[in-house]
Design an enzyme around this catalytic site. Structure first.
Site, mmCIF file in Angstrom:
data_model
loop_
_atom_site.group_PDB
_atom_site.id
_atom_site.type_symbol
_atom_site.label_atom_id
_atom_site.label_comp_id
_atom_site.label_asym_id
_atom_site.label_seq_id
_atom_site.Cartn_x
_atom_site.Cartn_y
_atom_site.Cartn_z
ATOM 1 N N ALA A 1 -8.028 1.488 7.201
ATOM 2 C CA ALA A 1 -6.841 1.452 8.059
ATOM 3 C C ALA A 1 -7.109 2.128 9.399
ATOM 4 O O ALA A 1 -7.058 1.496 10.452
ATOM 5 C CB ALA A 1 -5.656 2.110 7.350
ATOM 6 N N HIS B 1 -9.812 4.692 -1.416
ATOM 7 C CA HIS B 1 -8.979 4.835 -0.226
ATOM 8 C C HIS B 1 -9.705 5.720 0.790
ATOM 9 O O HIS B 1 -10.612 6.465 0.448
ATOM 10 C CB HIS B 1 -7.634 5.477 -0.588
ATOM 11 C CG HIS B 1 -6.684 4.544 -1.256
ATOM 12 N ND1 HIS B 1 -5.454 4.217 -0.729
ATOM 13 C CD2 HIS B 1 -6.779 3.853 -2.419
ATOM 14 C CE1 HIS B 1 -4.835 3.374 -1.534
ATOM 15 N NE2 HIS B 1 -5.623 3.146 -2.575
ATOM 16 N N ASP C 1 0.834 -1.198 0.000
ATOM 17 C CA ASP C 1 0.000 0.000 0.000
ATOM 18 C C ASP C 1 0.872 1.253 0.000
ATOM 19 O O ASP C 1 1.795 1.377 0.805
ATOM 20 C CB ASP C 1 -0.889 -0.022 1.250
ATOM 21 C CG ASP C 1 -1.979 1.037 1.225
ATOM 22 O OD1 ASP C 1 -2.398 1.438 0.117
ATOM 23 O OD2 ASP C 1 -2.421 1.459 2.314
ATOM 24 N N HIS C 2 0.601 2.171 -0.911
ATOM 25 C CA HIS C 2 1.299 3.462 -0.974
ATOM 26 C C HIS C 2 2.814 3.311 -0.985
ATOM 27 O O HIS C 2 3.525 3.980 -0.237
ATOM 28 C CB HIS C 2 0.860 4.369 0.176
ATOM 29 C CG HIS C 2 -0.531 4.886 0.023
ATOM 30 N ND1 HIS C 2 -0.848 5.945 -0.813
ATOM 31 C CD2 HIS C 2 -1.691 4.485 0.581
ATOM 32 C CE1 HIS C 2 -2.152 6.169 -0.750
ATOM 33 N NE2 HIS C 2 -2.685 5.287 0.083
#
EC number: 4.1.2.40
Length: 284
Positions: free
Chosen positions: A232, A208, A82-83
């Site tokens: 998250a 997201h 992720d990212h």
């Protein structure tokens, strides 16, 4: 194989009209929670980690433990970067067994973003590894990257079509008003923009910043083409709040096997809720 690419997972979701949750994990306990809960609900699962997570917990540890849990529960899953921002970092993790990647060049000008993403796609597709990229910028905090709300940019639909065509990505993360945080006030998502993007782009779309969004907003986004929902912050808050409450009630507690249980249970309830909202229960 129990550690798989997310490509087929998301294509199936796109065809059937549900979304696959991507839950960010940080340690053994959070990894256990998401795998166990997804297995109980027979839900497809993406286990996500930022560069900070892999640095903290250890790349090999995450892959090994996730693989063991996947085999134990007979639950094929994707471990997702992720990212991530570095091609070299992505290359090393793909060679270690990762098969799902997000390259985040959204902070670069369009042409630089295209060039970076294309280089990642060219490498990853040689190893049957799916690639997600972001166009537009979300506000909030992700690892050490802080984007002020005034610097957040929505995804341009026409630019999205060009971006997908030129890069060959497998999924597109769109910026339509979400942020990497819990919301102080109810966000106003640009569903009209999302519908325009869906009409021009035929690959799975990614949302997201879903922590704290109204369930109705998530469902509407899924109806307009979102096939992956990232969560998250909400998980971290549930976990840490339960820990704090446990120590308030049990100030002399010192056994992780005891105080981790209410934290895991609180996080589990969030995971169950998200799976339900995404409509992916029983979709294995």
């Amino acid at each position: 194989m129990f550690i798989i690419s997310s490509k087929n997972m998301l294509q199936k979701a796109q065809h059937a009209g549900y979304a696959v949750p991507a839950f960010n994990i940080h340690n053994l306990e959070t990894l256990q929670v998401v795998v166990e809960t997804a297995a109980e609900m027979r839900s497809p699962l993406i286990v996500a980690g930022t560069p900070g997570t892999f640095s903290y917990a250890g790349m090999g540890n995450i892959v090994a433990i996730a693989g063991d849990l996947a085999r134990e529960y007979n639950l094929p899953l994707a471990i997702h970067l992720d990212h991530h921002e570095s091609l070299a970092d992505i290359e090393s993790k793909v060679m270690a067994g990762i098969r799902s990647v997000m390259i985040d060049g959204s902070h670069f000008p369009f042409e630089e973003n295209v060039a970076l993403v294309k280089s990642v796609v060219d490498f990853c597709h040689r190893y049957d590894t799916s690639v997600e990229a972001e166009l537009g910028r979300l506000g909030g905090i992700e690892d050490d990257l802080v984007v002020d709300s005034k610097d957040a940019l929505y995804t341009n639909p026409q630019q999205a079509r060009e971006f997908v065509a030129r890069t060959g990505i497998d999924s597109l993360a769109v910026a339509i008003g979400t942020a990497h945080c819990m919301y102080a006030a109810e966000p106003k998502l640009d569903f009209e923009r999302l519908a325009e993007i869906r009409a021009l782009v035929d690959i799975p779309l990614v949302l997201h910043g879903a922590s704290g969004l109204p369930e109705s907003d998530i469902r509407q986004a899924i109806s307009l083409g979102v096939c992956k929902v990232n969560v998250a912050t909400e998980l971290k808050i549930a976990f840490s709040d339960a820990l704090k409450e446990y120590f308030l009630q049990n100030p002399k507690a010192n056994d992780p096997r005891h105080y981790m249980q209410p934290a895991k249970q609180a996080m589990k309830e969030v995971v169950r809720k998200v799976i339900h909202v995404c409509g992916c229960e029983g979709q294995l």
